[in-house]
Design an enzyme around this catalytic site. Structure first.
Site, mmCIF file in Angstrom:
data_model
loop_
_atom_site.group_PDB
_atom_site.id
_atom_site.type_symbol
_atom_site.label_atom_id
_atom_site.label_comp_id
_atom_site.label_asym_id
_atom_site.label_seq_id
_atom_site.Cartn_x
_atom_site.Cartn_y
_atom_site.Cartn_z
ATOM 1 N N GLU A 160 1.464 6.269 -7.089
ATOM 2 C CA GLU A 160 0.394 7.195 -7.480
ATOM 3 C C GLU A 160 0.883 8.640 -7.426
ATOM 4 O O GLU A 160 0.582 9.432 -8.329
ATOM 5 C CB GLU A 160 -0.823 7.006 -6.581
ATOM 6 C CG GLU A 160 -1.603 5.757 -6.896
ATOM 7 C CD GLU A 160 -2.850 5.604 -6.041
ATOM 8 O OE1 GLU A 160 -3.053 6.404 -5.096
ATOM 9 O OE2 GLU A 160 -3.628 4.683 -6.323
ATOM 10 N N GLU A 182 0.842 -1.205 0.000
ATOM 11 C CA GLU A 182 0.000 0.000 0.000
ATOM 12 C C GLU A 182 0.874 1.251 0.000
ATOM 13 O O GLU A 182 0.550 2.244 -0.673
ATOM 14 C CB GLU A 182 -0.947 -0.001 1.195
ATOM 15 C CG GLU A 182 -1.953 1.129 1.163
ATOM 16 C CD GLU A 182 -2.918 1.059 -0.007
ATOM 17 O OE1 GLU A 182 -3.067 2.084 -0.703
ATOM 18 O OE2 GLU A 182 -3.531 -0.007 -0.225
#
Length: 127
Positions: free
Chosen positions: A76, A69
């Site tokens: 991102e 994550e």
């Protein structure tokens, strides 16, 4: 790349650890999925300890999901920086990183089931 000397230098290690901890804090503050996964990991580890089940597989599965994550968050941010406009390849990169987290999460659930269900059944049988 800047080097402050030996990798075994305590001051350098603490500085690097501070940068890493800043990344964890940022992800926790800004990423709802990371917060959910942190609390799910805490719950899984608590149940594991309460059932006296093997800790290592559950801890490693939790660490894998949380680590991926964080990598997803970093990817991102990088994609958003490099490609602020929508681009098909930016979508592929983001979707693939999210898929890695999803696959690790499913794997973590399987590890938890395989590790915790037998311990839970034993606990229920003896109570």
């Amino acid at each position: 790349m800047r080097s402050d000397g030996s990798a075994w230098n305590a001051r350098r290690w603490w500085r690097s650890a501070g940068f890493a901890w800043a990344g964890v804090r940022h992800a926790y503050r800004t990423q709802a999925n990371f917060r959910i996964e942190c609390w799910a990991a805490a719950l899984a580890l608590g149940v594991t300890l309460a059932l006296r089940a093997p800790l290592a597989p559950v801890a490693l599965a939790c660490a894998l999901v949380l680590s991926l994550e964080l990598v997803n968050t970093a990817l991102e941010a990088t994609v958003d920086l490099v490609s602020p406009d929508r681009h098909p390849l930016a979508k592929v990169a983001k979707d693939a990183a999210a898929a890695a987290v999803l696959i690790a999460s499913v794997g973590a659930l399987l590890v938890a089931a395989g590790t915790l269900l037998p311990a839970l059944l034993r606990a229920l049988k003896f109570s």
